[in-house]
Structures are given as C-alpha cells and as structure tokens.
Design an enzyme around this catalytic site. Structure first.
Site, short mmCIF file in Angstrom:
data_model
loop_
_atom_site.label_atom_id
_atom_site.label_comp_id
_atom_site.label_asym_id
_atom_site.label_seq_id
_atom_site.Cartn_x
_atom_site.Cartn_y
_atom_site.Cartn_z
N TRP A 194 0.80 -1.23 0.00
CA TRP A 194 0.00 0.00 0.00
C TRP A 194 0.84 1.28 0.00
CZ3 TRP A 194 -4.86 1.97 -0.20
CH2 TRP A 194 -5.03 3.27 0.29
N ASP A 254 0.03 9.21 0.58
CA ASP A 254 0.68 10.52 0.35
C ASP A 254 2.20 10.50 0.09
OD1 ASP A 254 -1.76 10.84 1.58
OD2 ASP A 254 -1.04 12.09 3.19
N GLN A 272 3.75 7.58 2.47
CA GLN A 272 2.94 6.82 3.41
C GLN A 272 2.86 5.39 2.90
OE1 GLN A 272 0.71 8.33 6.40
NE2 GLN A 272 2.88 8.79 6.21
N TRP A 317 -4.76 0.40 3.55
CA TRP A 317 -4.16 1.32 4.52
C TRP A 317 -4.00 0.62 5.87
CZ3 TRP A 317 -5.16 3.64 9.21
CH2 TRP A 317 -4.44 4.80 9.49
N PHE A 342 2.70 9.45 10.31
CA PHE A 342 1.83 10.08 9.32
C PHE A 342 2.63 11.07 8.46
CE2 PHE A 342 -2.94 9.64 10.51
CZ PHE A 342 -2.80 8.26 10.53
N SER A 343 1.92 11.81 7.62
CA SER A 343 2.58 12.65 6.61
C SER A 343 3.38 13.80 7.21
CB SER A 343 1.53 13.20 5.65
OG SER A 343 1.10 12.13 4.84
N ARG A 354 -2.29 17.84 11.83
CA ARG A 354 -1.27 17.00 11.20
C ARG A 354 -0.66 17.58 9.92
NH1 ARG A 354 -6.17 14.05 10.69
NH2 ARG A 354 -6.96 13.92 8.57
N ASP A 355 0.27 16.79 9.39
CA ASP A 355 0.90 16.98 8.08
C ASP A 355 1.76 18.25 8.00
OD1 ASP A 355 -0.66 14.75 7.66
OD2 ASP A 355 -2.19 15.80 6.50
N GLU A 365 -6.03 18.84 4.92
CA GLU A 365 -4.87 17.97 5.16
C GLU A 365 -3.71 18.44 4.28
OE1 GLU A 365 -6.81 13.66 6.15
OE2 GLU A 365 -6.63 14.07 4.02
N TRP A 374 -9.48 9.03 -1.72
CA TRP A 374 -9.87 8.21 -0.55
C TRP A 374 -11.21 7.52 -0.75
CZ3 TRP A 374 -6.65 6.12 2.42
CH2 TRP A 374 -5.48 6.75 2.84
#
Ligand code: FRU
Length: 509
Positions: free
Chosen positions: A46, A49, A65, A73, A105-106, A179-180, A231, A313
């Site tokens: 998988w 990003d 990711q 995922w 995560f990203s 995040r990110d 995001e 997604w």
C-alpha cells in the site's frame, strides 16, 4: 481516520484472499496488470501521500505513506525512493517505522544547512524530517489529542534516521485533526515556518531550531472549500513578472470539485507570521478525481516541483490491483500565470520526462472529419505516451482511448460549457466502489481563442494539462485489456494545427 480503520477491518479478509491469489500466479514485479510504467509506485503493498520530498546532494528524495504488510491502509511507515531526474526511481528500504508514540503520518523534510537543530556532526549537514505521530491508542480511547508533531534526522543522505529523544516537538492543543507539517526556511527572519493542517484551517508555527515551535497565526476558517477535512498543506513563494507571491496549498478530503479528495490553493502574501490571500475564491490545482495530498519538493531554489498521490480516498482501498496499491502522479513544475484578471497556478510535466522519450510522431495541419483513427501511431508505444494537440479553434472534440472489448475512456472539450471532461463510465472495471465510475469536468480558465492539450498516458492513468497547464485533471482507470486504440472524434470538422505523440520508456527496465 475512523473510516480508514473501518475499511481496514472490513476488507482485511478480502485482501488476504487477493494477495494469496496473486501469489498463486506470480507476475514479474512492475509487469503486473495496471502497473504504472512511467509513474512511481512501490514494488509491493500500500502507498498513499508523498512525504518528506527534499532535494539534497543531487538526489531527489521521495518518502511516502506506506503499509508494508498489505494492500490496504494500515499502520503507517515512511517508504523511501530516490531519483536523479524525478522520473527514474529506485526504491530503498523503509525509512521510518511506527513506534511507541504512534504511526508515522505525513510530513516534510528540510536541509538544515546552518545546523540550527544541532543534529549535524563533524561538519555533516543534517536532513531533518518533521512528521505527525498518530497515536492509535489515543484515537481509540476517544481523546482529541492523538496527533502530535515529531522530528527525526539523518546524517547519511537520508538512508538512516534517528528519532529525536524529546519527541513530540509540537503537542496537540486539543484539535482532533492536527497534522501533516510542511516546513520551510523563511530567510528574511532566519526562522523555520511550519504550515500545519488543523481540521478546518491552517495554523502557522515558527521555530529557530526545528524543536521549539511557537504559534504565529491561523488562516482559512472562512476561505476556500470546506466540504471536508483540511490535510497536507504547503506554503512557498513564486515570482510573476518580477513580483513575489506566496502560494498556500491545502488538500481537502472529501469536498473536491469532482467528489472526494482534491488539492485547492490560495495565492497571496506571507510576511513570516501571517498569510493574506489576494481573494478568497476557491481554486483547484487539479480538477480530476485522482490527484491528492500533492505538495512540493524542498530545497529546489526558485523551481517548484509538485507531486501528488494518484488516487482518491473514496476508493483508494478498493482499486483492482493485486500486489501493490496506488501510485504517484508525474512530477509537475508549477508557475504562476495571469489569466482573466486572476493569478493562477499552472502545472506542466517536468522537462525531465524527456529522459524516457522514445520516438515522436508529428502530424501537422490535420483535418478531422468526424473521426480519425490514430491507433497505428501508438502501436509501438506499449500504452505509455505523451499526446499533444494544438488547436486553432474552440470546438467540441473527444479523444478516445479504447480496447478490443469496446471499453473506452473519453477525454474532451465541450465548447457550449467551455469545459474539459474525462469520462470513465465505460472504461472497464468500475463497480468496485459506487463513486468510481463518472464523468468529471473542469472549467477552461483562459479567454484565449486557441487551445492546447497534453495527455500523459500510462497503463492505467491519464493526466491532462490544458491551456499551458491552467486546467489540469488526473484520472486512473482499469480496462480489462490495454487501451491500444486512439481515436479523435468531433461533430463536424476539426482542424488540428499540430499533433505530437511521443512514446515513453518504462522506468522499471
Ligand atoms: C492524507 C492523510 C494525511 C495523513 C495520512 C495518513 O491522505 O489522511 O492527512 O497524515 O493521510 O496516512
């Protein structure tokens, strides 16, 4: 996130079955059905990003990711690939594994040339990556504070990474989606600026050492599209006619112009503390259904190179591939351009794509009378080519990619609505998820009377760049056999000034 975990549990059984089946009839890696030949995808499993994209020591790094145990995922790692030219990629061992603070995560990576972090040793410049630690236990427990920002550094060109002992460096103040981080050096004030997605807006932070982050400002509660969570942001400057503008990219899921995930952007000013947009209109960097989480490489000077994840997604976990799932777009150069009184971002495939060009077929002053079959022109190109059309007139037309089973993908322009479209309703496998089949549209963003369109066609994807890259669309598709036929269709007569079809070599050989 809940949805992703739900999907994970629901389809584990199906996926395990699929992976086993794939193992029963192994195909050589990178030669499986639907395997992109000119786009990066991991050898197996998988991907979502692009992360930590940084140019260092003549090498482009692409982290991503990655879930190395399945084609859905799962607990996120950072996979790693490198390239000298943005086109030919070599996959390296996994760079970051989940730990006691959570999944990886990203995030982004920077070259800390002045050793502001103090991580450099013996004159070695540290690469520092800033990412979100996502704590699945905190999420499950129903807390709001399970996403925090952490840092890692590398002193060997990104091969191995050491996690900072005092992680996280930026703790969650009580925002569920926190995040990110995308970090850049703001030279004027000699500080790092972090652009962070904080649910329905962007928060800017700054630090002089990449460790002690202070909040500067917020942007976006009332601006732009808000059909989903914000995001993967990015902030960078670009010049237009000698003037500097700042571009703020904000990915959003769902709420894209054609459903699900998409990349919006704002053009404005940034003074080291605050972003002020020129206007609050919603603009999309790519109108197609399958470009998401796109951001730019760090440390490339005034050149801004963008890369997105080539999926959505809505169905990323269900697309019918068997040993790996999903891929990246073609890297794209971004430029600002003035059009209809607005300042817009234009994208085009990086020049380096020429490194895999094979043969070019040029057709000049072509008159299409209802239809023209160009299949013989692409017969040697194995399904990977760039098609460029230059039209002196704005008339309806469609470009049809099709196969012997009668499956087809249509890409075209409708003069009445002054819009482009991609129609994959008859493009083969479509019913693995209800939102996949569809006809996706994008406005024409120029008043020019002439038009140009470039398609980058791979085994199972097309990227469209029109009018010098002002309108861009990306879509994946899954025909039951390769689309070996190419036809241009129009109502009456259509004059094509110039058509160029260039074959592309696989990047995996
Ligand atoms: C975007 C995203 C990010 C997050 C990552 C998790 O696609 O949801 O916000 O960091 O994917 O894999």
């Amino acid at each position: 996130m809940k949805t992703k975990c739900g999907i994970l549990m629901l389809i584990t059984f199906i996926t395990v079955t699929c992976v086993c089946k794939a193992q029963d009839s192994p195909k050589k890696t990178y030669q499986e059905q639907y395997r992109p030949q000119v786009h990066f995808s991991p050898k197996a499993h998988w991907v979502n990003d692009p992360n930590g994209m940084v140019y260092f020591n003549h090498t482009y790094h692409l982290f991503f990711q990655y879930y190395p145990k399945d084609i859905i995922w799962g607990p996120m790692h950072w996979g790693h690939a490198v390239s000298k030219d943005l086109i030919n990629w070599k996959e390296l061992p996994i760079a970051l594994y989940p730990d006691s603070l959570g999944y990886i995560f990203s995030g982004s990576a920077v070259v800390d040339s002045n050793n502001t972090s103090g991580f450099g040793k013996n004159g070695k410049i540290p690469l520092v990556a800033i990412f979100t630690h996502h704590d699945p236990k905190g999420e499950k427990a129903g807390t709001e504070v399970f996403q925090n920002q952490s840092i890692v550094y590398s002193l060997d060109n990104g091969t191995t990474w050491t996690k900072y002992s005092s992680n996280p460096v930026l703790k969650n103040p009580g925002i569920k989606d926190f995040r990110d981080p995308k970090v850049m050096w703001y030279a004027r004030q000699k500080k790092w600026v972090m652009t962070l997605a904080t649910q329905d807006h962007i928060s800017f932070y700054s630090a002089t050492d990449l460790k002690s982050w202070k909040k500067e400002s917020e942007f976006g509660i009332k601006e732009g599209a808000h059909g989903g969570v914000w995001e993967c942001p990015d902030l960078f400057s670009l010049k237009l006619n000698g003037k500097t503008y700042w571009v703020l990219i904000v990915n959003i899921n769902p709420g894209g112009p054609n459903g699900g995930s998409a990349t919006q952007y704002f053009v404005g000013n940034f003074d080291g503390n605050k972003f002020t947009p020129i206007d609050t209109n919603t603009r999309w960097l790519d109108y197609g259904p399958d470009e998401y989480a796109g951001i730019t490489w760090s440390n490339t000077g005034s050149r801004k190179i963008f890369l997105g994840w080539m999926s959505n997604w809505q169905y990323a976990n269900q697309v019918p591939t068997q040993t790996w799932r999903n891929a990246m777009t073609i890297p794209r150069d971004l430029k600002l351009q003035q059009s209809k009184g607005e300042i817009l971002l234009a994208s085009k495939p990086v020049e380096e794509l020429k490194n895999i060009h094979t043969k070019t077929v040029v057709l000049k002053q072509l008159q299409v009378n209802k239809t023209i079959d160009l299949s013989s022109k692409i017969s040697g190109f194995k399904g990977q080519y760039v098609l460029k059309l230059n039209l002196a007139q704005l008339k309806d037309y469609s470009i049809k990619l099709s196969n012997k089973n009668g499956e087809e993908l249509l890409i075209g322009y409708e003069a009445g609505k002054d819009q482009y479209y991609i129609d994959r309703t008859k493009a083969g496998k479509i019913d693995f998820q209800k939102n996949f089949a569809g006809r996706f549209t994008a406005p024409r963003l120029t008043a020019a009377k002439s038009s140009d369109i470039t398609l980058v066609v791979d085994k199972a994807s097309v990227e469209i760049f029109t009018d010098g890259g002002l309108t861009t669309m990306t879509a994946v598709y899954f025909p039951n056999s390769d689309f070996n036929n190419l036809t241009v269709i129009t109502e009456g007569k259509l004059n094509i000034n110039n058509m160029r079809i260039t074959g592309l070599k696989s990047i995996w050989k």
